[in-house]
Write a protein that holds these residues in place. Sequence first.
Motif, PDB file in Angstrom:
ATOM      1  N   LYS B 314      -3.261  -4.678  -3.518  1.00 54.07           N
ATOM      2  CA  LYS B 314      -3.949  -6.062  -3.234  1.00 54.07           C
ATOM      3  C   LYS B 314      -3.343  -5.882  -1.585  1.00 54.07           C
ATOM      4  O   LYS B 314      -3.955  -7.104  -1.116  1.00 54.07           O
ATOM      5  N   VAL B 317      -6.830  -4.270  -0.136  1.00 55.50           N
ATOM      6  CA  VAL B 317      -7.468  -5.159   0.296  1.00 55.50           C
ATOM      7  C   VAL B 317      -8.366  -5.686   1.640  1.00 55.50           C
ATOM      8  O   VAL B 317      -9.249  -6.292   1.730  1.00 55.50           O
ATOM      9  N   LYS B 318      -6.801  -6.241   2.256  1.00 59.20           N
ATOM     10  CA  LYS B 318      -6.906  -6.808   2.983  1.00 59.20           C
ATOM     11  C   LYS B 318      -7.622  -6.157   4.640  1.00 59.20           C
ATOM     12  O   LYS B 318      -7.692  -6.782   5.631  1.00 59.20           O
ATOM     13  N   CYS B 322     -10.873   1.365   4.481  1.00 55.33           N
ATOM     14  CA  CYS B 322     -10.139   1.537   3.020  1.00 55.33           C
ATOM     15  C   CYS B 322      -9.415   3.243   3.633  1.00 55.33           C
ATOM     16  O   CYS B 322      -9.374   3.855   4.937  1.00 55.33           O
ATOM     17  N   MET B 328     -14.758  -0.933   4.616  1.00 56.74           N
ATOM     18  CA  MET B 328     -13.420  -2.054   3.372  1.00 56.74           C
ATOM     19  C   MET B 328     -15.092  -3.118   3.057  1.00 56.74           C
ATOM     20  O   MET B 328     -15.069  -4.444   3.476  1.00 56.74           O
ATOM     21  N   ASP B 330     -17.202  -5.767   1.062  1.00 57.61           N
ATOM     22  CA  ASP B 330     -17.452  -6.834  -0.432  1.00 57.61           C
ATOM     23  C   ASP B 330     -17.390  -6.137  -1.901  1.00 57.61           C
ATOM     24  O   ASP B 330     -16.754  -6.367  -1.998  1.00 57.61           O
ATOM     25  N   LYS B 333     -13.760  -4.785  -2.063  1.00 58.17           N
ATOM     26  CA  LYS B 333     -12.718  -5.005  -2.280  1.00 58.17           C
ATOM     27  C   LYS B 333     -13.037  -5.594  -3.421  1.00 58.17           C
ATOM     28  O   LYS B 333     -11.970  -5.649  -4.657  1.00 58.17           O
ATOM     29  N   GLU B 337      -9.710  -5.214  -5.823  1.00 55.41           N
ATOM     30  CA  GLU B 337      -8.567  -5.834  -6.244  1.00 55.41           C
ATOM     31  C   GLU B 337      -9.129  -6.080  -8.523  1.00 55.41           C
ATOM     32  O   GLU B 337      -8.091  -6.098  -9.551  1.00 55.41           O
TER      33      GLU B 337
END
Lengths: 165, 655
Positions: B314, B317-318, B322, B328, B330, B333, B337
């Motif tokens: 979690k 993804v911020k 990566c 990283m 969309d 991500k 997720e």
Amino acid sequence: MAFQLHPDARDWFKKVRGKDGKGKEPLETLFDVYHMCFVLGVARGRFEPLGDSGDTFMDEFIQRYRAHHLLMIGAMISKSLERQGVAVDDRKAVVKEVERFVDSTGLGMILKPDGFRELNGYAAGGFNYLREELSGPPSDMVFLLDRFYLLLNQENTQAAVGPQL
Amino acid sequence: MKIELISWQAQGLRCPDAKIDLCSGGDHVPKVALIQMPNGTGKTTTLDCLRAAMDGSARSWSEKRVLEYQDSEKKPDTGKFLTTLKIEGSNRLVIEMTFDFDHGCVTYKTTYGSKNEDGYCPPPKVGRYLDPQFSELLFFNGELANQLIDGTQGSEASAIIDTFYGLYHLKRLQDLAQAAFEDAAKKGGRTVKAKTLTILEAKLGKLRKRQGEIVTEQSDAKEKAAQLKTEIQALERSTEEHLLNSEKFREREQEAIDNRHRAEMELEDQLQKISSNFANPVFLYDPLREQLQKLADNFEVLRLPEPSSAPFFKELVKEDVCICDREMNDGAKAAIERRAEEILGDSVTGFLNSFKDSVRNFCGEACDPSFEGLMEQLNNSLEALDAAQSKLDDIRREAEESGDMDVSAKQEELKEKKKKIQDLSDFIDETERKTQAGDGDDCDCLDYYAKEIQQAEKKLAELTGSLDLKARTDCLKELLDVAYREAHNKLKESVIDDANTQLREILKFNLVQIEDIGKSVKLDGRLSGSVGQNLSVGYVFLAGLLHGGGNQFPLVVDSPAGALDDVARRQVGGLLPELIGQLVAFVIASEREWFVEPLAEAAGNDVVYLTHLRLNEYTSGLLPSLGGEKVSETDDGIVLEGKECFFQLGVDSVE
């Protein structure tokens, strides 16, 4: 939420638990009475929710049960899955069921209200089964243990075909 | 709280005028004060006045009783009794009683520190411990010890625990709550027909009265049943002993007793083994082992990651890049997720991992010993026990048939007692059962009365418009009841444990143990002990309470060794200073032997010896040979201090 016995159980076991409720081996505490009923409820597939009528006697596992409490919870989860017709390899359903009953985020594992309700339901079912099968409240420990052992292990069509819903 | 008795002073009363100072003018309170008062010196008057000074009870004495304390020769108008107590090791509390013989009453004055007040007014923190229920127990004698054991003392032995720990306040609070509710209901009541209320109140009164009667009858029945059980055991033992002395039956009787004993031991051992495994559900029901293993195996299949994995993804993804150095975007991500959702959270993994450990530890192999095996052994032992008991019954029957009158009489008595115990047990069951159809005001079921009273109280509350207050009053009463029961039972257990530990130390050669404390102090497997044992149990029981919870109170004992033989005197003498912080003992010359030396030794010789005599022609003649230091002298009494003088009195003379 807490551990609850069937409202009649305390009184029903009174004679084998001795004066002032100070128990005799192996029913030394009310938790032992609860455990006896729970195991019988699980073995015979008797789940009978208590609603608001439960007799609260303890709000956590007592010391004597700390080493084995996960087996009790595991048996309860296994029976609950079986009752709902969920296969144990159904990942999502199993996880959902575990999350419904327990939370081990903190330092220890805690039972959620649904977990208590489920355990209490099997303990109440086991108590009712014991009461139905014995002609009256037991007054002798060896006699009670003997009946308990026989009832746990007797062939039962109900248990053979599946749990009572 | 620490309360010590320092001194007392009497003037114009039936006892000779004198001042008894237990500290010999100093500040140190000796562990033991021995006061020798020959008969006729006013020991009873002194003890009565000491007690009344402590609890303030003389305020309610009748005129006749007050006049009984007047010096019958001088007939003064007034008399005085002054008692000094030391509180918490420093402050002095002086209670002065003035006997007004003209008006037949006693008035009090209280001095605490610099405060001097008319009336009996000890400071509240002290007053609680000087309550009459409490102070009664600070004055001990051999009779009270026997009464504690045979249950004939004024108050129930278990109530003494309530007294010492102040649990009776919880009961008083319940009564106060009920009285306050009834008062409020009467005052604020909606207008209803007075007759309806009167009928309902009368019904409630009748129900409560019957409920109270049944509670008393039930308590008596339990006491009687316990006593009968002990009597039955004694009769059975006595029959066994009789038959073991008979040439004809000795061998068979012994064999059957041995078999029974063996079977009982085996039963106990098997029950203990079942008990030590009882918490394991797999031990009780072996099929669970397979079910739990299957569940654990399936958890394994779930390939659970470390608990931190889900939060890790979690957080990932911020980031802009990566961990594999790819951008990283969309799409990445969303994919991460989605996968993170499938990874179990901490709340589940913790349980599953612990559960798998538990299954590994307890479900690997079948339990040894198994429940099945132990149950089989248990049933075999039970059969052996039944067989041994049948043999014993056969021997008794045979003895009866062969004309053994002793066995016949004992068997007849046993039969009667068993019948009585059955009747009592039926009655107790009746009082303890749940309400059933057909119950009425003639039944003995307490549950029925509790429900009827509850209903009547509710109806009364409805009529007087105080239903909400009633619900709150009931809630408070129930809470107080639970608090009382829990506190009482825990304290009782602790008192019994402590007392038994001490009894094991001091009665090594002839051990008695306390089994329970109810109306009486019940001894383990016997109705009563010897005089020495009873006294020891009484002292240990009371001393444990007097010094429980960090408290210390004086124990005033009249004739501490009166009824004891020389062995028991030594035992009790050596025991008392071990148990009691301050012992004030009133003795007569015949009690000194075998008692005082062990007592003084156990007290580390921290003892003050006082001899109090009424002055007359005879005692005045004795004084030169007694020696001792005069610590108080009036025209009719003298107090001498000293060990030699204490032991000299009565030697070569009659008290």
